[in-house]
Design a protein around this motif. Structure first.
Motif, PDB file in Angstrom:
ATOM      1  N   ARG A 110     -40.311 -77.514  -1.820  1.00 27.66           N
ATOM      2  CA  ARG A 110     -41.718 -77.936  -1.815  1.00 27.66           C
ATOM      3  C   ARG A 110     -42.574 -76.678  -1.892  1.00 27.66           C
ATOM      4  N   ILE A 111     -43.429 -76.644  -2.882  1.00 28.42           N
ATOM      5  CA  ILE A 111     -44.258 -75.468  -3.138  1.00 28.42           C
ATOM      6  C   ILE A 111     -45.714 -75.855  -2.971  1.00 28.42           C
ATOM      7  N   GLY A 112     -46.429 -75.137  -2.095  1.00 29.39           N
ATOM      8  CA  GLY A 112     -47.798 -75.481  -1.772  1.00 29.39           C
ATOM      9  C   GLY A 112     -48.770 -74.344  -2.056  1.00 29.39           C
ATOM     10  N   CYS A 113     -49.910 -74.706  -2.633  1.00 19.76           N
ATOM     11  CA  CYS A 113     -50.990 -73.759  -2.905  1.00 19.76           C
ATOM     12  C   CYS A 113     -51.968 -73.795  -1.728  1.00 19.76           C
ATOM     13  N   LEU A 114     -52.289 -72.636  -1.181  1.00 21.01           N
ATOM     14  CA  LEU A 114     -53.111 -72.552   0.028  1.00 21.01           C
ATOM     15  C   LEU A 114     -54.229 -71.531  -0.140  1.00 21.01           C
ATOM     16  N   PRO A 115     -55.250 -71.576   0.707  1.00 19.85           N
ATOM     17  CA  PRO A 115     -56.373 -70.654   0.554  1.00 19.85           C
ATOM     18  C   PRO A 115     -56.026 -69.207   0.897  1.00 19.85           C
ATOM     19  N   CYS A 116     -56.839 -68.305   0.415  1.00 18.92           N
ATOM     20  CA  CYS A 116     -56.913 -66.928   0.890  1.00 18.92           C
ATOM     21  C   CYS A 116     -58.300 -66.426   0.519  1.00 18.92           C
ATOM     22  N   GLN A 117     -58.649 -65.238   0.972  1.00 19.96           N
ATOM     23  CA  GLN A 117     -59.995 -64.699   0.738  1.00 19.96           C
ATOM     24  C   GLN A 117     -59.899 -63.530  -0.234  1.00 19.96           C
ATOM     25  N   HIS A 118     -60.204 -63.808  -1.499  1.00 22.60           N
ATOM     26  CA  HIS A 118     -60.079 -62.766  -2.511  1.00 22.60           C
ATOM     27  C   HIS A 118     -60.999 -63.099  -3.679  1.00 22.60           C
ATOM     28  N   THR A 119     -60.647 -62.682  -4.879  1.00 17.18           N
ATOM     29  CA  THR A 119     -61.394 -63.024  -6.078  1.00 17.18           C
ATOM     30  C   THR A 119     -60.465 -62.851  -7.273  1.00 17.18           C
ATOM     31  N   SER A 120     -60.997 -62.992  -8.486  1.00 20.50           N
ATOM     32  CA  SER A 120     -60.166 -62.892  -9.680  1.00 20.50           C
ATOM     33  C   SER A 120     -60.968 -62.287 -10.821  1.00 20.50           C
ATOM     34  N   ALA A 121     -60.258 -61.731 -11.802  1.00 22.09           N
ATOM     35  CA  ALA A 121     -60.875 -61.217 -13.028  1.00 22.09           C
ATOM     36  C   ALA A 121     -59.808 -60.557 -13.883  1.00 22.09           C
ATOM     37  N   ARG A 122     -59.931 -60.697 -15.205  1.00 19.73           N
ATOM     38  CA  ARG A 122     -59.099 -59.942 -16.150  1.00 19.73           C
ATOM     39  C   ARG A 122     -59.972 -59.003 -16.978  1.00 19.73           C
ATOM     40  N   THR A 123     -61.271 -59.263 -17.002  1.00 19.41           N
ATOM     41  CA  THR A 123     -62.217 -58.426 -17.739  1.00 19.41           C
ATOM     42  C   THR A 123     -63.443 -58.234 -16.858  1.00 19.41           C
ATOM     43  N   GLY A 124     -64.435 -57.556 -17.386  1.00 24.25           N
ATOM     44  CA  GLY A 124     -65.677 -57.379 -16.642  1.00 24.25           C
ATOM     45  C   GLY A 124     -66.595 -58.571 -16.710  1.00 24.25           C
ATOM     46  N   LEU A 125     -66.183 -59.625 -17.407  1.00 25.41           N
ATOM     47  CA  LEU A 125     -67.062 -60.773 -17.645  1.00 25.41           C
ATOM     48  C   LEU A 125     -66.538 -62.083 -17.092  1.00 25.41           C
ATOM     49  N   ASP A 126     -65.399 -62.071 -16.420  1.00 27.71           N
ATOM     50  CA  ASP A 126     -64.818 -63.349 -15.978  1.00 27.71           C
ATOM     51  C   ASP A 126     -64.508 -63.379 -14.484  1.00 27.71           C
ATOM     52  N   LYS A 127     -65.261 -62.659 -13.708  1.00 25.42           N
ATOM     53  CA  LYS A 127     -65.010 -62.632 -12.267  1.00 25.42           C
ATOM     54  C   LYS A 127     -65.151 -64.022 -11.669  1.00 25.42           C
ATOM     55  N   GLY A 128     -64.149 -64.439 -10.912  1.00 28.23           N
ATOM     56  CA  GLY A 128     -64.197 -65.715 -10.217  1.00 28.23           C
ATOM     57  C   GLY A 128     -64.007 -66.936 -11.094  1.00 28.23           C
ATOM     58  N   ARG A 129     -63.669 -66.764 -12.359  1.00 27.32           N
ATOM     59  CA  ARG A 129     -63.523 -67.926 -13.247  1.00 27.32           C
ATOM     60  C   ARG A 129     -62.242 -68.706 -12.947  1.00 27.32           C
ATOM     61  N   THR A 130     -61.203 -68.014 -12.471  1.00 33.96           N
ATOM     62  CA  THR A 130     -59.957 -68.686 -12.095  1.00 33.96           C
ATOM     63  C   THR A 130     -59.737 -68.523 -10.600  1.00 33.96           C
ATOM     64  N   LEU A 131     -58.944 -69.413 -10.034  1.00 33.30           N
ATOM     65  CA  LEU A 131     -58.755 -69.443  -8.589  1.00 33.30           C
ATOM     66  C   LEU A 131     -57.706 -68.424  -8.142  1.00 33.30           C
ATOM     67  N   TRP A 132     -57.798 -68.012  -6.895  1.00 33.72           N
ATOM     68  CA  TRP A 132     -56.818 -67.165  -6.225  1.00 33.72           C
ATOM     69  C   TRP A 132     -56.225 -67.980  -5.076  1.00 33.72           C
ATOM     70  N   ALA A 133     -55.052 -67.606  -4.600  1.00 33.60           N
ATOM     71  CA  ALA A 133     -54.403 -68.449  -3.594  1.00 33.60           C
ATOM     72  C   ALA A 133     -53.316 -67.699  -2.850  1.00 33.60           C
ATOM     73  N   SER A 134     -52.990 -68.212  -1.674  1.00 31.66           N
ATOM     74  CA  SER A 134     -51.731 -67.896  -1.012  1.00 31.66           C
ATOM     75  C   SER A 134     -50.814 -69.093  -1.235  1.00 31.66           C
ATOM     76  N   TRP A 135     -49.528 -68.968  -0.848  1.00 29.92           N
ATOM     77  CA  TRP A 135     -48.571 -70.027  -1.176  1.00 29.92           C
ATOM     78  C   TRP A 135     -47.569 -70.247  -0.054  1.00 29.92           C
ATOM     79  N   SER A 136     -47.086 -71.478   0.040  1.00 30.44           N
ATOM     80  CA  SER A 136     -45.954 -71.779   0.913  1.00 30.44           C
ATOM     81  C   SER A 136     -44.805 -72.298   0.051  1.00 30.44           C
ATOM     82  N   VAL A 137     -43.588 -71.925   0.428  1.00 34.40           N
ATOM     83  CA  VAL A 137     -42.399 -72.428  -0.257  1.00 34.40           C
ATOM     84  C   VAL A 137     -41.382 -72.818   0.805  1.00 34.40           C
ATOM     85  N   GLN A 138     -40.890 -74.042   0.705  1.00 34.32           N
ATOM     86  CA  GLN A 138     -39.910 -74.561   1.660  1.00 34.32           C
ATOM     87  C   GLN A 138     -38.686 -75.049   0.911  1.00 34.32           C
ATOM     88  N   SER A 139     -37.509 -74.550   1.321  1.00 33.88           N
ATOM     89  CA  SER A 139     -36.262 -74.970   0.697  1.00 33.88           C
ATOM     90  C   SER A 139     -35.101 -74.593   1.604  1.00 33.88           C
TER      91      SER A 139
END
Length: 365
Positions: free
Chosen positions: A241-270
């Motif tokens: 079971r793989i879970g997407c969870l919050p964290c406090q950060h940001t995202s960007a691949r260029t100087g024009l797309d800050k925050g356009r995609t989400l960032w996350a922490s994760w849980s994995v159970q197996s």
């Protein structure tokens, strides 16, 4: 049949909605981290302080010019590099986690699942091979040295966590590996020719069922399969079971797309074990203070991110936490998005991890 074609025939993963809906914080359904215009994401807490790339650049330049900014000594020897030893097969009863530099870990779960987190094996964390932050600690191995990769988990799209050359090598070496990423990042993978991708929002989970033919006669006997049964006639089934969870950060691949995609922490159970991967995160925003000030002192009670206690309450406890601790200086610039050792200990306590290993340090300039 080619080597990768043979591998493709040996196992396949099925991804589905979690069979049992896990508990979530009451406010999770409000999606406060989604911008109202639908064009990106934000950190919805008082512990976050927004600082533009231009403002960060100016502040860093002034510190260097004024002599306040000091670069760490990366003259070899720095971090001792040990060649890792991976299990040759899926047969294991213990949880094993191997640090491969910066935020990259390979985790081998009891029962056989193999998960690779934030893999970056390039010399530079940059869109260019000749410019940008460079490794000062050599990679302990390469993708070609890792025998099994079932899942690849990505925390966000910064170049030191999402590296195109590395992703392509994984795709070629491990064609059945399934990639998990936060919202908005799937398009990057499909544009790169990677089709086995699942993107998730905070607090969402997916069940992964992996059917393999990685059998030995001894293992087959332990699960009630008649000794002598041909490997190609039976499947070995791994579940996670793989879970997407919050964290406090940001995202960007260029100087024009800050925050356009989400960032996350994760849980994995197996295999009866559960881990939490912090990815890249801050804990609290600290203003500019005198160099000698202790920002955890009694005069500096700044808000901290409440998401980590929610993670511990609703998804913990965890057998192991992979927790970032690095790139936190100067504090007034880096603290909202990167954790120092004190922050990391508090994150460890909040998320209810039983043990922890550090990530996001000792690798890149």
């Amino acid at each position: 049949m080619s080597g990768s074609g043979t591998a493709a025939a040996l196992y396949a993963a099925t991804i589905s909605a979690a069979s049992i809906t896990a508990a979530t914080p009451e406010a999770a359904g409000e999606k406060r981290h989604h911008l109202k215009d639908g064009k990106g994401f934000t950190n919805p807490w008082d512990s976050w302080h927004e600082m533009s790339g231009l403002a960060i650049g100016r502040a860093m330049a002034w510190r260097k010019f004024s002599g306040k900014g000091k670069s760490p000594d990366t003259t070899p020897p720095t971090v001792t590099v040990v060649k890792p030893s991976f299990l040759p097969s899926r047969t294991t009863s213990t949880l094993r986690a191997t640090w491969l530099g910066h935020a990259c870990y390979l985790v081998e779960f009891p029962g056989g699942l193999r998960v690779l987190f934030d893999p970056v094996f390039s010399e530079r964390c940059s869109p260019f091979s000749w410019l940008g932050p460079k490794r000062y600690t050599k990679a302990p191995c390469y993708i070609e040295d890792i025998p099994i990769v079932d899942a690849v988990v990505i925390s966000h799209n910064h170049y030191d966590h999402l590296d195109h050359p590395t992703i392509i090598k994984i795709k070629n070496k491990h064609p059945n590996a399934h990639f998990f990423c936060p919202l908005g990042n799937k398009h990057w993978f499909t544009e790169s020719g990677v089709s086995q991708v699942t993107e998730l929002d905070w607090w969402e989970e997916r069940d992964m069922v992996l059917k393999t033919k990685d059998w030995s006669e001894k293992h087959a006997a332990t699960v009630g399969v008649k000794a002598g049964t041909k490997a190609e006639d039976k499947h070995d089934i791994l579940e996670a079971r793989i879970g997407c969870l919050p964290c406090q950060h940001t995202s960007a691949r260029t100087g024009l797309d800050k925050g356009r995609t989400l960032w996350a922490s994760w849980s994995v159970q197996s295999g009866g074990k559960k881990i939490w991967f912090g990815g890249d995160t801050g804990y609290r925003a600290v203003p500019e203070l005198p160099e000698e000030a202790d920002d955890y002192g009694p005069d500096h009670d700044y808000p901290h991110c409440p998401a980590f206690k929610e993670i511990g309450e609703f998804r913990g406890p965890f057998d192991l936490g992979l927790i970032p601790v690095g790139a936190y200086s100067p504090r007034f610039i880096m603290s909202p998005m990167h954790a120092n050792p004190f922050d990391s200990v508090n994150i460890f306590l909040d998320t209810k991890c039983k043990r922890a290993m550090g990530i996001h340090w000792g690798t890149c300039e």
